[in-house]
Design a protein around this motif. Structure first.
Motif, short mmCIF file in Angstrom:
data_model
loop_
_atom_site.label_atom_id
_atom_site.label_comp_id
_atom_site.label_asym_id
_atom_site.label_seq_id
_atom_site.Cartn_x
_atom_site.Cartn_y
_atom_site.Cartn_z
N VAL A 125 -3.60 -2.39 0.14
CA VAL A 125 -3.06 -2.86 -0.22
C VAL A 125 -1.93 -3.40 -1.04
O VAL A 125 -1.04 -3.87 -0.39
CB VAL A 125 -4.09 -4.12 0.73
CG1 VAL A 125 -3.80 -4.65 0.98
CG2 VAL A 125 -5.07 -3.32 2.14
N LEU A 126 -2.73 -3.32 -2.17
CA LEU A 126 -2.21 -4.16 -2.96
C LEU A 126 -0.99 -3.50 -3.54
O LEU A 126 -0.14 -4.15 -3.93
CB LEU A 126 -3.93 -4.59 -4.53
CG LEU A 126 -4.14 -5.35 -4.15
CD1 LEU A 126 -4.96 -5.63 -5.48
CD2 LEU A 126 -3.65 -6.70 -4.76
N ALA A 127 -0.30 -2.41 -3.42
CA ALA A 127 0.22 -1.34 -3.90
C ALA A 127 1.84 -1.72 -2.75
O ALA A 127 2.38 -1.25 -3.02
CB ALA A 127 0.51 0.01 -3.77
N ARG A 128 1.39 -1.11 -1.27
CA ARG A 128 2.24 -0.92 -0.24
C ARG A 128 2.24 -2.04 0.60
O ARG A 128 2.98 -2.43 1.18
CB ARG A 128 1.64 0.04 0.82
CG ARG A 128 1.66 1.45 -0.46
CD ARG A 128 2.74 1.79 -1.05
NE ARG A 128 2.83 2.99 -2.08
CZ ARG A 128 3.54 3.13 -3.06
NH1 ARG A 128 5.41 2.47 -2.90
NH2 ARG A 128 3.92 4.15 -3.49
N TYR A 129 1.60 -3.49 0.33
CA TYR A 129 1.57 -4.09 1.19
C TYR A 129 2.49 -6.02 0.30
O TYR A 129 1.67 -5.78 -0.41
CB TYR A 129 0.75 -4.85 2.02
CG TYR A 129 0.60 -3.61 2.90
CD1 TYR A 129 0.65 -4.00 4.79
CD2 TYR A 129 0.32 -2.62 2.67
CE1 TYR A 129 0.57 -2.63 5.65
CE2 TYR A 129 -0.61 -1.64 4.06
CZ TYR A 129 0.04 -2.18 5.15
OH TYR A 129 -0.29 -0.74 6.50
N SER A 130 2.82 -6.66 0.87
CA SER A 130 3.81 -7.67 -0.01
C SER A 130 3.14 -8.68 1.79
O SER A 130 3.55 -8.91 2.60
CB SER A 130 5.01 -7.81 0.52
OG SER A 130 5.57 -7.14 -0.87
N PHE A 131 2.55 -9.35 0.44
CA PHE A 131 1.56 -11.31 1.24
C PHE A 131 1.62 -12.32 0.11
O PHE A 131 1.58 -11.95 -0.87
CB PHE A 131 0.35 -10.47 1.60
CG PHE A 131 -0.44 -10.03 1.05
CD1 PHE A 131 -1.22 -10.75 0.20
CD2 PHE A 131 -0.47 -8.84 0.68
CE1 PHE A 131 -1.96 -10.71 -1.56
CE2 PHE A 131 -1.45 -8.25 -0.07
CZ PHE A 131 -2.92 -8.91 -0.80
N PRO A 132 1.25 -13.71 0.53
CA PRO A 132 1.61 -14.72 -0.58
C PRO A 132 0.07 -14.21 -1.59
O PRO A 132 -0.41 -13.71 -1.04
CB PRO A 132 1.86 -15.79 0.46
CG PRO A 132 2.05 -15.17 1.88
CD PRO A 132 2.01 -13.80 1.65
N GLY A 133 0.34 -14.38 -2.60
CA GLY A 133 -0.66 -14.51 -3.59
C GLY A 133 -0.87 -13.16 -3.97
O GLY A 133 -2.00 -12.89 -4.99
#
Length: 287
Positions: free
Chosen positions: A104-112
């Motif tokens: 999730v941290l590597a392949r998805y962009s989200f606030p924070g």
């Protein structure tokens, strides 16, 4: 004349390189001997009786008392089984959490996202001893002392930090085109996770598993603090009580140490290539 000078320079260069290599080889040989010395001594002592141990402290002696291993096995096999169960549960928990978090941290962009990863990485700076008392109080208040959970949960909580960092860094090195092609074919996040990310991340998964097993096997103070029932003792603490039971029977005592170290030794020999590949693949800037 120029050919003679060039030949001399090449000869001098080769001589210096051979001397440098000889120095490196000598240094590595000394390091290996110093590292293996205690292990060789433990192996030799494990097949002696007390008389042989007293008369031939450093040298091997005959006959070999292989029955020391059967005596040691009868005593420490329950502790080995407990350590295997704790290590297996910790590996499953760490891999489930860290693989999902890393993906999730590597392949998805989200606030924070960057802040969240920075906070995870900052946990690496916190000494484990600083959380010992709060963790013990929590486990006591939850009624988890003298259970398998009190052994497994701290390893999962600690191992997930390193696992997430390695997983996230490794997944970032996988070409984005693979995920884009899978998304074009209609694959969702779960399909990309199971069909692309997990198969390619086997070196890091092996690294995390090996580090977890090593942590469980060498953990001494936490099981000593939280476990008082013999059936829940891990091998590191069990060896302490085995030492008390054998008294001055050095042969069975060292045989127990040998048996306790063999799983880690065999595991690392078999997985050393994957371990090094996983560590190199999970470090920033290694690609």
């Amino acid at each position: 004349m120029f050919d003679t000078r060039a030949t001399r320079r090449r000869t001098v260069h080769r001589t210096r390189r051979k001397r440098g290599q000889a120095g490196v080889i000598a240094g590595l040989t000394i390091l290996v001997l110093l590292s293996l010395g205690p292990y060789v001594f433990m192996l030799g002592t494990s097949v002696k009786d007390n008389l042989q141990f007293a008369t031939n402290y450093w040298l091997p002696s005959w006959p070999l008392h292989l029955e020391n291993y059967s005596t040691a096995w009868q005593q420490i096999s329950p502790y080995l089984l407990t350590s295997l169960l704790v290590a297996a549960a910790a590996i499953v928990g760490i891999l489930l959490l860290s693989s999902v978090a890393g993906f999730v941290l590597a392949r998805y962009s989200f606030p924070g996202r960057r802040f969240l990863f920075a906070m995870i990485a900052a946990l690496m700076m916190v000494p484990s001893i600083s959380s010992l008392i709060p963790l013990f109080v929590m486990m006591r208040d939850f009624g988890l002392l003298n259970t398998y959970a009190v052994l497994v949960i701290p390893h999962i909580a600690g191992g997930v930090v390193l696992g997430t960092i390695l997983m996230k860094t490794f997944v970032e090195s996988i070409p984005q085109s693979l995920f884009d092609a899978a998304r074009t074919d209609g694959a969702g996040g779960v399909r990309m996770f199971t069909s692309i990310m997990l198969p390619l991340s086997m070196p890091v998964i092996g690294t995390v598993a090996l580090v977890t097993v090593n942590g469980v096997w060498n953990d001494f103070f936490w099981p000593l603090l939280t476990i008082t029932k013999d059936q829940y003792r891990t091998v590191s603490v069990g060896l302490l009580f085995f030492h008390g039971q054998t008294g001055t029977a050095y042969g069975p005592m060292f045989a127990g140490y040998m048996l306790a170290s063999l799983p880690l030794l065999v595991l690392f020999v078999l997985l050393s290539k994957h371990f090094l590949a996983g560590v190199q693949g999970g470090l920033p800037g290694s690609h």
